[in-house]
Design a protein around this motif. Structure first.
Motif, PDB file in Angstrom:
ATOM      1  N   VAL A 161       0.904  -1.140  -0.064  1.00 38.21           N
ATOM      2  CA  VAL A 161      -0.024  -0.035   0.099  1.00 38.21           C
ATOM      3  C   VAL A 161       0.906   1.211   0.092  1.00 38.21           C
ATOM      4  O   VAL A 161       0.621   2.317  -0.657  1.00 38.21           O
TER       5      VAL A 161
ATOM      6  N   LYS B  19      -8.172  -3.404   1.135  1.00 38.27           N
ATOM      7  CA  LYS B  19      -7.660  -4.136   2.419  1.00 38.27           C
ATOM      8  C   LYS B  19      -8.551  -4.606   3.334  1.00 38.27           C
ATOM      9  O   LYS B  19      -8.279  -5.751   4.024  1.00 38.27           O
TER      10      LYS B  19
ATOM     11  N   GLU C 202      -5.653   0.992  -0.843  1.00 39.60           N
ATOM     12  CA  GLU C 202      -6.220   0.944   0.632  1.00 39.60           C
ATOM     13  C   GLU C 202      -7.634   0.414   0.579  1.00 39.60           C
ATOM     14  O   GLU C 202      -7.835  -0.331   1.527  1.00 39.60           O
TER      15      GLU C 202
END
Length: 419
Positions: free
Chosen positions: A119, A129, A126
């Motif tokens: 990331v 995730k 992001e």
């Protein structure tokens, strides 16, 4: 079908136990230079092999795919490996409840540091995730990402004077015209992908209800779900769906022009090119519009298949080294372009204009992403759902009976889970 799955699991477990006693070849614990990647994507073996050649060149660590084509047999094999000494170096799995299950059981290696690094470098977004996070830690890395869109035969559309529809009403008008020309508008099946039209209709009608099914907050017998089943039944009754028992591969049905449209993940692009079809010339793809036009954002179903490392992998360090390399631009560019699909790495440019358009649309402010049904619900509920939806496609009039059976399986699961 459930009995068959149970028998498959027993047979695979027994075979693994015998193998574990008879061979130590897969139990080497250090110094590996060649890894085996067990996967449920047997058709992708040529692409995995290309990646294995590249990884050998770049990090001195080769990879050989071991592909399965039957999902039930594969899942049984992986779960059996948790209890034997025959353990995969790397393996593919599913996000959502099915990943949570094996993480909770302590079987999967923590990859939080790999995610932080990726990331930070811009190798992973992001926003991805959350699909890999449990109790604040990440497990596995993305094998692939895919958006569920509608593939269509361009010649069939041109012959009928059609353009990709912008609204659900447009798509239904197209179905009427296609049927009048003797073409089945949509692909449907009673097999593994029996859930596809359920997820598409419900997410396009009521996204909150769809998501609540995944947590047990909603029931499959709720009025909104019943309404969606009635809409699905109407499509079947109108003759808009292909024969659910037809064993012909969907890409072949599209190629022949017998079926005009088929909803699949962008990974299906590979299947289309493998039968000699040219993207942009022979076929195209479009984002499926919402069933309910009042929804301000178009909901795009999304899946990301994990590439996992066991916590007790034969050579955990080597497996994690490969997983870290997998996320880098060189590996992802080879992986995405060879298959003709999008990449989880935003730094990778996809040469196919249609795929790029879908990829850009997925990140737009007018689009909301939602988990594919396969990952949305817990495994026991999914098993019951696949059976129920498959039976429904064969006998649509029984939709109330199938929903009741499915809800009983959901009630049993959530009662045991403490819901």
């Amino acid at each position: 079908m459930r009995r068959t799955r149970l028998l498959t699991a027993v047979v695979v477990t027994a075979a693994l136990a015998l193998s574990a006693c008879g061979s130590g070849g897969d139990t080497k614990t250090e110094g590996k230079t060649q890894l085996k990647l067990y996967n449920d994507k047997g058709a992708w073996s040529p692409y995995f092999k290309e990646i294995g050649t590249l990884s050998q060149q770049q990090i001195g660590l080769g990879m050989e795919p071991v592909g399965y084509t039957d999902a039930n047999t594969y899942d049984a094999f992986i779960k059996a490996s948790f209890r034997t000494n025959v353990k995969p170096d790397l393996f593919t799995w599913h996000t959502g409840a099915q990943l949570a299950e094996i993480v909770k059981a302590g079987q999967v290696a923590d990859t939080s540091s790999l995610w932080s690094d990726a990331v930070g470098k811009g190798y992973l977004p992001e926003s991805l995730k959350q699909y890999y996070t449990f109790d604040g830690k990440q497990y596995c890395v993305p094998l692939n990402v895919a958006y569920w869109v509608m593939f269509y035969n361009k010649k069939v559309f041109d012959d009928a004077g059609l353009q990709p529809p912008k609204t659900w009403a447009d798509m239904m008008d197209a179905a009427v015209k296609l049927k009048a020309k003797g073409v089945t508008p949509f692909y449907g099946t009673s097999q593994l992908f029996s859930f596809v039209w359920f997820q598409q209709l419900l997410i396009g009608q009521d996204p909150q209800l769809y998501n609540d099914l995944g947590t047990g907050k909603a029931k499959f017998t709720d009025p909104g779900v019943v309404k969606v089943m009635e809409q699905w039944k109407s499509l079947i009754d109108s003759g808009y769906m292909s024969d659910p028992g037809d064993k012909t591969e969907p890409q072949e049905l599209l190629k022949s022009g017998k079926v005009a449209m088929a909803p699949f993940g962008t990974w299906f692009n590979t299947s289309m090119t493998q039968v000699g079809l040219k993207p942009g010339t022979d076929y195209g793809m479009f984002t499926i519009p919402n069933l309910n036009p009042a929804n301000t954002k178009n909901t795009l179903l999304f899946e990301s298949g994990p590439l996992c490392v066991l916590d007790k992998a034969p050579d955990k360090a080597a497996s994690l080294k490969f997983a870290q390399w997998w996320l880098e631009p060189a590996a992802q560019e080879k992986w995405a372009t060879s298959r003709g699909d999008v990449s989880a790495n935003p730094k990778v440019t996809i040469p196919d204009p249609a795929l790029n358009a879908i990829n850009q649309s997925a990140g737009g402010s007018d689009v909301a992403l939602a988990s594919r049904f396969f990952e949305l619900v817990p495994a026991p509920v999914l098993t019951a759902a696949l059976d129920a939806f498959g039976a429904f496609t064969v006998k649509p009039a029984d939709y109330q009976k199938q929903l009741a059976t499915l809800q009983k399986a959901a009630d049993d699961y959530w009662a045991k889970a403490g819901k």
